[in-house]
Design a protein around this motif. Sequence first.
Motif, mmCIF file in Angstrom:
data_model
loop_
_atom_site.group_PDB
_atom_site.id
_atom_site.type_symbol
_atom_site.label_atom_id
_atom_site.label_comp_id
_atom_site.label_asym_id
_atom_site.label_seq_id
_atom_site.Cartn_x
_atom_site.Cartn_y
_atom_site.Cartn_z
ATOM 1 N N LEU A 6 -10.104 12.038 4.811
ATOM 2 C CA LEU A 6 -10.097 11.221 6.013
ATOM 3 C C LEU A 6 -10.611 9.809 5.701
ATOM 4 C CD1 LEU A 6 -9.794 11.543 9.255
ATOM 5 C CD2 LEU A 6 -12.263 11.446 9.167
ATOM 6 N N LYS A 7 -11.691 9.727 4.953
ATOM 7 C CA LYS A 7 -12.251 8.411 4.592
ATOM 8 C C LYS A 7 -11.273 7.615 3.733
ATOM 9 C CE LYS A 7 -17.145 9.612 4.864
ATOM 10 N NZ LYS A 7 -18.368 9.907 4.088
ATOM 11 N N ARG A 8 -10.573 8.301 2.811
ATOM 12 C CA ARG A 8 -9.592 7.602 1.961
ATOM 13 C C ARG A 8 -8.449 7.042 2.800
ATOM 14 N NH1 ARG A 8 -10.702 11.829 -1.542
ATOM 15 N NH2 ARG A 8 -8.906 13.032 -0.837
ATOM 16 N N VAL A 9 -7.954 7.836 3.752
ATOM 17 C CA VAL A 9 -6.859 7.369 4.608
ATOM 18 C C VAL A 9 -7.344 6.210 5.482
ATOM 19 C CG1 VAL A 9 -5.249 8.006 6.447
ATOM 20 C CG2 VAL A 9 -5.697 9.604 4.578
ATOM 21 N N PHE A 10 -8.546 6.339 6.049
ATOM 22 C CA PHE A 10 -9.116 5.274 6.871
ATOM 23 C C PHE A 10 -9.223 3.982 6.056
ATOM 24 C CE2 PHE A 10 -12.629 2.761 8.580
ATOM 25 C CZ PHE A 10 -12.278 2.683 9.918
ATOM 26 N N ALA A 11 -9.716 4.096 4.829
ATOM 27 C CA ALA A 11 -9.871 2.916 3.966
ATOM 28 C C ALA A 11 -8.523 2.264 3.673
ATOM 29 C CB ALA A 11 -10.572 3.301 2.661
ATOM 30 N N ARG A 12 -7.484 3.073 3.602
ATOM 31 C CA ARG A 12 -6.138 2.544 3.370
ATOM 32 C C ARG A 12 -5.704 1.668 4.552
ATOM 33 N NH1 ARG A 12 -2.509 2.209 -0.959
ATOM 34 N NH2 ARG A 12 -0.472 2.030 -0.036
ATOM 35 N N PHE A 13 -6.051 2.070 5.772
ATOM 36 C CA PHE A 13 -5.742 1.282 6.966
ATOM 37 C C PHE A 13 -6.666 0.074 7.074
ATOM 38 C CE2 PHE A 13 -3.487 5.060 8.149
ATOM 39 C CZ PHE A 13 -2.574 4.709 9.122
ATOM 40 N N ASP A 14 -7.936 0.257 6.699
ATOM 41 C CA ASP A 14 -8.962 -0.790 6.813
ATOM 42 C C ASP A 14 -8.860 -1.708 5.593
ATOM 43 O OD1 ASP A 14 -11.220 -2.304 7.349
ATOM 44 O OD2 ASP A 14 -12.614 -0.758 6.659
ATOM 45 N N ILE A 69 -10.616 -0.733 11.943
ATOM 46 C CA ILE A 69 -9.196 -1.065 11.852
ATOM 47 C C ILE A 69 -8.842 -1.970 13.023
ATOM 48 C CG2 ILE A 69 -6.839 -0.154 11.883
ATOM 49 C CD1 ILE A 69 -8.056 2.506 10.793
ATOM 50 N N SER A 70 -8.344 -3.150 12.704
ATOM 51 C CA SER A 70 -7.925 -4.100 13.741
ATOM 52 C C SER A 70 -6.463 -3.842 14.084
ATOM 53 C CB SER A 70 -8.075 -5.535 13.228
ATOM 54 O OG SER A 70 -7.123 -5.772 12.190
ATOM 55 N N VAL A 71 -6.001 -4.454 15.148
ATOM 56 C CA VAL A 71 -4.603 -4.329 15.539
ATOM 57 C C VAL A 71 -3.703 -4.893 14.440
ATOM 58 C CG1 VAL A 71 -4.451 -6.490 16.858
ATOM 59 C CG2 VAL A 71 -3.001 -4.547 17.480
ATOM 60 N N THR A 72 -4.144 -5.940 13.752
ATOM 61 C CA THR A 72 -3.376 -6.541 12.656
ATOM 62 C C THR A 72 -3.259 -5.572 11.484
ATOM 63 O OG1 THR A 72 -4.193 -8.704 13.326
ATOM 64 C CG2 THR A 72 -3.222 -8.551 11.124
ATOM 65 N N GLU A 73 -4.376 -4.898 11.146
ATOM 66 C CA GLU A 73 -4.341 -3.925 10.047
ATOM 67 C C GLU A 73 -3.448 -2.739 10.403
ATOM 68 O OE1 GLU A 73 -8.675 -4.454 7.913
ATOM 69 O OE2 GLU A 73 -8.620 -3.594 9.933
ATOM 70 N N LEU A 74 -3.522 -2.286 11.640
ATOM 71 C CA LEU A 74 -2.680 -1.179 12.089
ATOM 72 C C LEU A 74 -1.214 -1.575 11.981
ATOM 73 C CD1 LEU A 74 -2.544 1.670 13.334
ATOM 74 C CD2 LEU A 74 -2.709 0.584 15.585
ATOM 75 N N ASP A 75 -0.884 -2.767 12.438
ATOM 76 C CA ASP A 75 0.483 -3.275 12.361
ATOM 77 C C ASP A 75 0.946 -3.336 10.900
ATOM 78 O OD1 ASP A 75 2.913 -4.447 13.395
ATOM 79 O OD2 ASP A 75 2.171 -6.391 12.730
ATOM 80 N N SER A 76 0.100 -3.831 10.012
ATOM 81 C CA SER A 76 0.466 -3.959 8.594
ATOM 82 C C SER A 76 0.763 -2.617 7.952
ATOM 83 C CB SER A 76 -0.660 -4.641 7.806
ATOM 84 O OG SER A 76 -0.816 -5.960 8.223
ATOM 85 N N ASN A 122 1.821 9.272 -0.462
ATOM 86 C CA ASN A 122 1.259 8.358 -1.453
ATOM 87 C C ASN A 122 0.997 6.983 -0.853
ATOM 88 O OD1 ASN A 122 0.840 9.774 -4.018
ATOM 89 N ND2 ASN A 122 3.025 10.190 -3.888
ATOM 90 N N THR A 123 1.875 6.522 0.047
ATOM 91 C CA THR A 123 1.644 5.247 0.739
ATOM 92 C C THR A 123 0.365 5.314 1.560
ATOM 93 O OG1 THR A 123 4.006 4.775 0.834
ATOM 94 C CG2 THR A 123 2.623 3.610 2.401
ATOM 95 N N LEU A 124 0.086 6.499 2.126
ATOM 96 C CA LEU A 124 -1.130 6.687 2.924
ATOM 97 C C LEU A 124 -2.369 6.924 2.057
ATOM 98 C CD1 LEU A 124 0.272 8.913 5.786
ATOM 99 C CD2 LEU A 124 -0.559 6.567 5.976
ATOM 100 N N GLY A 125 -2.184 6.921 0.731
ATOM 101 C CA GLY A 125 -3.320 7.086 -0.166
ATOM 102 C C GLY A 125 -3.643 8.530 -0.497
ATOM 103 N N MET A 126 -2.775 9.454 -0.113
ATOM 104 C CA MET A 126 -2.974 10.874 -0.440
ATOM 105 C C MET A 126 -2.125 11.164 -1.667
ATOM 106 S SD MET A 126 -2.679 12.594 3.298
ATOM 107 C CE MET A 126 -3.077 11.586 4.702
ATOM 108 N N LYS A 127 -2.725 11.065 -2.840
ATOM 109 C CA LYS A 127 -1.980 11.206 -4.078
ATOM 110 C C LYS A 127 -1.458 12.627 -4.236
ATOM 111 C CE LYS A 127 -2.541 7.004 -5.158
ATOM 112 N NZ LYS A 127 -1.515 6.171 -4.600
#
Length: 155
Positions: free
Chosen positions: A15-23, A30-37, A112-117
Amino acid sequence: MATSPHVKVDDIEELKRVFARFDTNGDGKISVTELDSILRSLGSAVPADELQRVMEDLDTDRDGFINLAEFAAFCQSGSADCDASELRDAFDLYDKDKNGLISATELCQVLNTLGMKCSVDECHTMIKSVDYDGDGTVNYEEFKKMMSNNRPSGN
């Protein structure tokens, strides 16, 4: 996320790895800009009004950001409150070639894009567990069954 795929995440480190990928700027939210990206990087451009609605849905403390606790609540909610259009959007996110099927390669790309190798072989194994018709892919009906099986009991 009208493009709000619900993801069942039980492992706090995952969960922390996925969150860090968004952040992407590492500020712990996570800002609206990061979510959009991140949605754009997954091939899902969301109109500004829908993106704002997603933020409002997830930002329960109303500070304008999604923190780790809010993100965890979203991920661990499974799909109990997921409506049909959200489920279709989630399916479409994985169905990169838009052929109505999720292949192991497509699953692997998104994870993998979400950081889950993971490897394509691991994704073949994941697909086998929900591939009711045995064709080696996940169709929308199989995806719906899989998502409903991930709901927390009692909901």
